[in-house]
Design a protein around this motif. Structure first.
Motif, short mmCIF file in Angstrom:
data_model
loop_
_atom_site.label_atom_id
_atom_site.label_comp_id
_atom_site.label_asym_id
_atom_site.label_seq_id
_atom_site.Cartn_x
_atom_site.Cartn_y
_atom_site.Cartn_z
N ILE A 3 8.53 10.22 -11.78
CA ILE A 3 9.93 10.20 -11.16
C ILE A 3 9.78 10.55 -9.90
N ALA A 4 9.32 11.55 -9.36
CA ALA A 4 9.59 12.30 -8.05
C ALA A 4 8.46 12.00 -7.10
N VAL A 5 7.30 12.25 -7.45
CA VAL A 5 6.21 11.94 -6.28
C VAL A 5 6.00 10.86 -5.95
N SER A 6 5.79 9.90 -7.20
CA SER A 6 5.52 8.49 -6.97
C SER A 6 6.49 7.69 -6.23
N THR A 7 7.84 8.25 -6.09
CA THR A 7 8.77 7.57 -5.53
C THR A 7 9.10 8.11 -4.02
N THR A 8 8.89 9.43 -3.91
CA THR A 8 8.95 10.14 -2.54
C THR A 8 8.20 9.88 -1.36
N LEU A 9 6.94 9.55 -1.94
CA LEU A 9 5.83 9.26 -0.76
C LEU A 9 6.05 7.99 -0.29
N TRP A 52 0.75 -1.25 -0.01
CA TRP A 52 0.07 0.00 0.17
C TRP A 52 0.87 1.22 0.24
N ARG A 53 1.91 1.30 0.61
CA ARG A 53 2.96 2.35 0.39
C ARG A 53 3.46 2.89 -0.85
N LEU A 54 3.73 1.81 -1.58
CA LEU A 54 3.98 2.31 -3.05
C LEU A 54 3.01 2.29 -3.70
N ALA A 55 1.82 1.73 -3.55
CA ALA A 55 0.53 2.16 -4.40
C ALA A 55 0.20 3.49 -3.94
N SER A 56 0.30 4.04 -2.84
CA SER A 56 0.13 5.35 -2.54
C SER A 56 0.76 6.58 -3.25
N GLY A 57 1.96 6.22 -3.46
CA GLY A 57 2.75 6.96 -4.39
C GLY A 57 2.40 7.38 -5.82
N ALA A 58 1.85 6.19 -6.33
CA ALA A 58 1.31 6.13 -7.79
C ALA A 58 0.04 6.69 -7.71
#
Length: 311
Positions: free
Chosen positions: A282-288, A160-166
């Motif tokens: 590149i930025a938002v989906s990986t940083t969150l 879910w953490r990785l999904a929340s970024g996307a």
């Protein structure tokens, strides 16, 4: 000595990626707030598709062009008029807001008389505001349903953490495009709405590719810091992302320059969405996910007491 230099170079490059990601993410949050402010203050400039209006289909000399028709209609109606090719030579579809009460719908043959005496009005129909409101509601519902389906898919495919970024990246892209249209008061019609849905799909594709690479690295290199994992994933997919985005932007630019007035809104929305979508993937989906504390433990297989296994 050479190995030490290479390691130092890679570490410096990784740190640069991290700084760029953090700065870009902060800028994205600011832009989202600005976009929300413009949407709240200005609102969207709804087109005839959503507000209702008049649709007139005419047949005239095939040698007459759109650039000759538009000025006459805009001068007579005192508003922007969408002039769309009707599929046959000399056939045009005119879309404009219904004139105020008391003025009535002007005679199109008289308005276009300076261009030709052989003008036939094939049909004229009036789209009520109720139909436009239903389109707006259905459009909003379509975006909501698509976002919910994407949320379910991402939650199944990723942690879910990785999904929340996307998902946050998708929300960022949509809000950014809507904010630009609200700030500049560009007409928002069905073609722009179609562009919004296309942007969601395009941005999702980029986010999934980078997310897959992050998941692979977390499994292969469990001792690597999450910031380094994100940076390595970006570095591994950056060339592919740039080539795909660059070629798509070239196509959209050609559509913008050569597609004419009816496709301007679609082209502008797609152009902005492609740039912002690449940036957010590149930025938002990986940083969150990094902010939420994503690490290799979330993808490790854990043995259960009863002999089974769970991820």
């Amino acid at each position: 000595m050479m190995t030490i230099n290479i390691n130092n170079s890679n570490k410096k490059k990784s740190n640069n990626y991290s700084q760029l990601r953090y700065i870009s993410s902060a800028v994205s949050v600011v832009f989202m707030l600005v976009a929300i402010a413009f949407l709240s203050i200005n609102g969207l400039n709804w087109g005839v598709d959503f507000t209702g209006g008049v649709i007139t289909e005419v047949q005239m000399d095939p040698t007459i062009t759109m650039s000759e028709i538009s000025p006459l209609l805009q001068s007579a109606l005192n508003q922007n008029v969408n002039v769309i090719e009707g599929g046959e030579m000399g056939r045009w579809i005119l879309r404009y807001a219904e004139p105020t009460t008391g003025i009535g719908i002007p005679d199109i043959t008289e308005v276009l008389a300076p261009l030709s005496t052989n003008i036939q009005v094939l049909n004229t129909s009036i789209v009520g505001s109720q139909v436009g409101q239903e389109l707006a509601e259905q459009g909003g519902l379509a975006i909501l349903v698509s976002m919910l389906c994407i949320m379910a898919y991402l939650s199944y495919r990723f942690e879910w953490r990785l999904a929340s970024g996307a998902l946050f990246a998708l929300l960022h892209d949509v809000l950014f495009v809507l904010g630009v249209f609200a700030a500049l008061q560009l007409e928002f019609n069905l073609t722009v709405f179609a562009a919004i849905l296309a942007i969601i799909g395009y941005s999702l594709n980029d986010s999934i590719i980078i997310g897959d690479r992050i998941r692979e690295l977390l499994i292969l290199k469990p001792n690597l810091a999450i910031a380094d994992v994100n940076n390595d994933a970006i570095g591994a997919t950056l060339s592919r992302t740039m080539v795909t985005s660059g070629t798509t932007l070239m196509t959209v630019s050609a559509l913008w320059l050569l597609g004419g007035e009816p496709l301007n809104g679609f082209s502008v929305a797609m152009f902005i969405g492609l740039i912002v979508g690449t940036w957010s993937s590149i930025a938002v989906s990986t940083t969150l996910p990094e902010f939420w504390g994503l690490n290799a433990r979330h993808y490790q297989v854990v043995e259960l007491k009863k002999g089974g296994y769970e991820d």
